[in-house]
Design a protein around this motif. Structure first.
Motif, mmCIF file in Angstrom:
data_model
loop_
_atom_site.group_PDB
_atom_site.id
_atom_site.type_symbol
_atom_site.label_atom_id
_atom_site.label_comp_id
_atom_site.label_asym_id
_atom_site.label_seq_id
_atom_site.Cartn_x
_atom_site.Cartn_y
_atom_site.Cartn_z
ATOM 1 N N HIS A 225 68.377 36.023 17.883
ATOM 2 C CA HIS A 225 69.302 35.688 18.986
ATOM 3 C C HIS A 225 68.819 34.624 19.781
ATOM 4 O O HIS A 225 69.601 33.817 20.198
ATOM 5 N N ARG A 226 67.590 34.592 19.906
ATOM 6 C CA ARG A 226 66.846 33.444 20.519
ATOM 7 C C ARG A 226 65.188 33.533 20.256
ATOM 8 O O ARG A 226 64.764 34.510 19.735
ATOM 9 N N PHE A 227 64.563 32.414 20.636
ATOM 10 C CA PHE A 227 63.197 32.143 20.265
ATOM 11 C C PHE A 227 62.290 32.017 21.536
ATOM 12 O O PHE A 227 62.687 31.236 22.334
ATOM 13 N N LEU A 228 61.158 32.716 21.736
ATOM 14 C CA LEU A 228 60.546 32.803 22.805
ATOM 15 C C LEU A 228 59.165 31.881 22.285
ATOM 16 O O LEU A 228 58.434 32.466 21.466
ATOM 17 N N HIS A 229 58.579 30.724 23.073
ATOM 18 C CA HIS A 229 57.468 30.278 22.751
ATOM 19 C C HIS A 229 56.303 30.580 23.878
ATOM 20 O O HIS A 229 56.301 30.360 24.976
ATOM 21 N N LYS A 230 55.295 31.369 23.057
ATOM 22 C CA LYS A 230 53.991 31.796 23.766
ATOM 23 C C LYS A 230 54.682 32.509 25.158
ATOM 24 O O LYS A 230 54.194 32.193 26.289
ATOM 25 N N PRO A 231 55.474 33.679 25.004
ATOM 26 C CA PRO A 231 55.740 34.381 26.336
ATOM 27 C C PRO A 231 54.825 35.262 26.960
ATOM 28 O O PRO A 231 53.885 35.605 26.260
#
Length: 599
Positions: A225-231
Motif C-alpha cells: 500500500h505504501r513504503f515507509l523509510h526509517k519510520p
C-alpha cells in the motif's frame, strides 16, 4: 507435516549451501543464455575507485573465480557533489543506454551499489565494500561472489529489468523446493523480511495490503500500500505496518542484525533489494536526461520506493531528518521524482524464512565473523579460512577469525579479533576485538584490545611506499568539526584527540588536516606515517597506538604524514593485490607440501 498446498520446508543452511554449490559449478565456465545475469554492474564513487574495481574484476576473471560470458562493468559517479545511491542508479542507467542502446531492453541486470568510502569499516575503504573478504571458500569468497551465489536463481525467473542491491549486506532465504522467486510483474518488486519493530526504525518498512491467505508460507506475493523509510515505531503503528502472527502460526523469526533477535509478538516487514522492470528504468532515465546534473544526494530506497503504491503521499519529500547533508534543491527534486513515479505499483515478495545481515561497520564485522553462531552455521563461516595458523581455542562461543593469513605458531590472537590478508610473526600478541588487515608484523609487537590496523601500498612520485592506518575499532571517523578550536571533541582510541597530538608532538594547524578545512575529522587528519617498507609502516603505527595507550611520547615530527583520505588517492591497488597473491601462493604451496608428507 506440511499442510495441504504448502510446499515442504527447506532449512536456511540447506538452501544457502545449495545456492553456493550451484554458483561454484558456474565459476570459470561460460554460462548459457538465461542461466545467469546478462550484465553485472558495480557503482564506484570516483575514478580511483573505478580503476581499483576494474583491476580486481580483471584478476577474478583471469583466475576463473567468476562465471564467464557475462558483461561485468564498473560505472563511476560524475565528479562533483555526492549524489547518493539513487543518483548512482540514474548514472548507471545512462551508462547502459550509451553502451547498449536499445539492446538493454532485453537484458537482466544486477546493479550493486558500492560507491561509498566505507568510513565505518575502513579495511574495505581501499579496495571496496563489494570486495570485502568472507571467512570461507577456496579461494576465499568476497562479497561479490556471495551476492552472485545468493541471487543465483533470480535471472531465470526475471523479466528484463534491473535488480538493485547494496554491497555490504547479505540476504539469506529458503523457500519450498518446487517454488521460485519471480520478478515478472510490472513496476517495482521488493524483497521483504520479517523483523522486529526496533530494526524497522533503521530500515525501510512495507505497509502491505491485507492478505486473504490464511496459511503461512515461506514465500508470499503481496501488494504494498505504501513504503515507509526509517519510520518511528509510532509511524509504523499509525500506518498499520505492524503485523501479528496468525493465531495458528507460532514460529519465531530471528533477524540477522546485531543483536540477533527473536521476534516479539509484533513484527514488521523490512526491505533489502528491489527490482524495477525495463519500462520503469527507462522512465527514470528519461527524467535524469531532462534534469541534467545532480547536486544533491538521492536515496534509491527512500526517494524511489516511497513514491510507490496507492497509499503514497508527497509529505515524505519534506522530511530531511534522515539526510546527512540537506541541499536547497533536494525537496524540489524529491517532489519531481514522486510525481514521476506516483501510481507505479510496488509488489512485495515476502520471505518469511529469511535473514538479512548488514556488514558495514567494524562492530558488525567483528560480531558476525567471531561471535554470531547463526550466520556461521547458515553460511558455513570458518574460524580459520584458507590460512596457516595455530589452532583457535573457542571461548564461550567467541573465537578469533583468520582469513587468507599466515600466523606463526608462537603468536597469540585473542578471541573476537579478525586477521585478514596478513602475516604475524612469533612475538606478536593481539588483544581482543581487533581488526588487522593487509599487514605484516614480523617483529615483537603488542596490539591493545580494540585496535584497528590496516596497511595500504602507495604510489608516491613514482615510488612504492606504505602507510598503515591505526586507531580504535570504536572510533568515529565520520564525526567532523568545523574549526580547529573544536577538535577537542574528536576522540582517538577513546582519548581526546588533542591529548594524542601532544603525545605525537604534533601542532594544531590547518596543515594537520587534508581536504575541506571546515570539515575536520579523524578521516582527514594527517597523522599516519609514510614508510619505505610494509613492516616498518605497521611497526610505526603500532607504536603510535601504544604511546596513546601508555600515555608516553612518540614523536611523529620526522615522518611524512598522510590522512586516510590522502592514502586512498595514492593507493597502489596492483601492489596490494600482489601482496595478497603472495600469501595465497605460500598457503597453497604449504598445503601441497602437507599433502605430500601425508601420502
Amino acid at each position: 507435516m506440511a499442510s495441504a498446498g504448502v510446499p515442504p520446508r527447506v532449512s536456511l543452511p540447506e538452501a544457502t549451501q545449495r545456492k553456493l554449490r550451484r554458483f561454484s559449478e558456474l565459476r570459470g565456465k561460460p554460462v548459457a543464455a538465461g542461466e545467469f545475469w546478462d550484465i553485472v554492474a558495480i557503482t564506484a564513487a570516483d575514478e580511483k575507485q573505478e580503476l581499483a574495481y576494474k583491476q580486481q574484476l580483471s584478476e577474478k576473471l583471469k583466475k576463473k573465480e567468476l562465471p564467464l560470458g557475462v558483461q561485468y562493468h564498473v560505472f563511476v559517479d560524475p565528479a562533483g557533489a555526492k549524489i547518493g545511491n539513487g543518483g548512482s542508479t540514474f548514472c548507471a542507467l545512462r551508462h547502459l543506454e550509451k553502451l547498449y542502446g536499445d539492446k538493454w531492453n532485453s537484458f537482466t541486470i544486477l546493479l550493486i551499489h558500492s560507491g561509498g568510502y566505507s568510513q565505518r569499516l575502513p579495511n574495505a575503504s581501499a579496495l571496496g565494500k563489494i570486495f570485502t573478504a568472507l571467512p570461507f571458500g577456496n579461494p576465499i569468497y568476497q562479497m561479490l561472489e556471495l551476492k552472485l551465489a545468493m541471487y543465483i536463481d533470480f535471472p531465470s525467473h526475471m523479466n528484463p529489468g534491473i535488480l538493485v542491491t547494496c554491497a555490504d549486506d547479505i540476504e539469506l532465504y529458503s523457500i519450498g523446493e518446487s517454488e521460485s522467486i519471480r520478478f515478472d510483474r510490472p513496476g517495482f518488486t521488493a524483497l521483504a523480511h520479517p523483523s522486529s519493530l526496533t530494526i524497522g526504525t533503521t530500515h525501510g518498512v512495507f505497509v502491505l495490503e491485507p492478505s486473504n491467505c490464511l496459511e503461512y508460507r515461506d514465500l508470499e506475493y503481496r501488494c504494498c500500500h505504501r513504503f515507509l523509510h526509517k519510520p518511528s515505531i509510532e509511524r509504523m503503528r499509525q500506518f498499520d505496518a505492524v503485523c501479528r502472527p496468525r493465531n495458528f502460526f507460532q514460529q519465531d523469526f530471528s533477524y540477522g542484525d546485531i543483536p540477533s533477535l527473536k521476534l516479539e509478538p509484533e513484527y514488521v516487514y523490512t526491505d533489502s533489494l528491489f527490482y524495477m522492470d525495463h519500462k520503469s528504468a527507462k522512465k527514470l532515465l528519461a527524467f535524469y536526461e531532462k534534469i541534467g546534473t545532480l547536486n544533491c544526494e538521492i536515496d534509491a530506497y527512500g526517494d524511489f520506493l516511497q513514491a510507490l503504491g496507492p497509499g503514497a503521499t508527497v509529505e515524505y519529500t519534506r522530511n530531511t531528518s534522515n539526510v546527512t547533508k540537506e541541499e536547497s534543491e533536494l525537496v524540489d527534486l524529491r517532489q519531481r521524482i514522486f510525481h514521476l513515479l506516483k501510481g507505479t505499483s510496488l509488489n512485495v515478495i515476502v520471505l518469511n524464512n529469511s535473514k538479512f545481515y548488514h556488514i558495514g561497520t567494524t562492530e558488525e564485522y567483528l560480531f558476525h565473523f567471531t561471535s554470531d553462531s547463526s550466520l556461521k552455521s547458515e553460511l558455513g563461516l570458518q574460524s580459520i579460512a584458507f590460512s596457516i595458523s595455530p589452532a583457535i581455542p573457542e571461548c564461550s562461543g567467541n573465537t578469533s577469525c583468520f582469513i587468507q593469513s599466515i600466523l606463526d605458531s608462537q603468536c597469540s590472537v585473542s578471541p573476537g579479533s579478525v586477521v585478514e590478508y596478513s602475516r604475524l610473526g612469533p612475538g606478536v600478541s593481539v588483544g581482543e576485538n581487533c581488526i588487522i588487515s593487509g599487514s605484516s608484523i614480523i617483529t615483537r609487537a603488542v596490539l591493545p584490545a580494540y585496535s584497528f590496523v590496516c596497511s595500504l601500498s602507495l604510489k608516491m612520485n613514482g615510488h612504492l611506499k606504505y602507510s598503515t592506518m591505526a586507531f580504535g575499532v570504536q572510533d568515529n571517523l565520520k564525526k567532523n568539526v568545523k574549526t580547529l578550536s573544536d577538535i577537542k571533541s574528536l576522540q582517538f582510541f577513546g582519548i581526546c584527540f588533542l591529548s594524542c597530538l601532544d603525545i605525537w608532538n604534533l601542532k594544531v594547524t590547518e596543515e594537520l588536516f587534508s581536504g575541506n578545512k571546515t570539515c575536520l575529522s579523524l578521516w582527514s587528519a594527517r597523522i599516519f606515517p609514510v614508510c619505505s617498507s610494509l613492516c616498518d609502516s605497521v611497526t610505526t603505527s603500532i607504536k603510535m597506538l601504544n604511546a596513546v595507550q601508555n600515555k608516553s611520547t612518540f614523536s611523529l615530527n620526522n615522518y611524512k604524514l598522510l590522512s586516510i583520505e590522502e592514502m586512498l588517492v595514492c593507493k597502489d591497488v596492483e601492489d596490494m593485490i600482489t601482496y595478497r597473491e603472495h600469501i595465497f601462493l605460500e598457503i597453497t604451496m604449504s598445503g601441497k607440501q602437507s599433502d605430500l608428507k601425508m601420502s
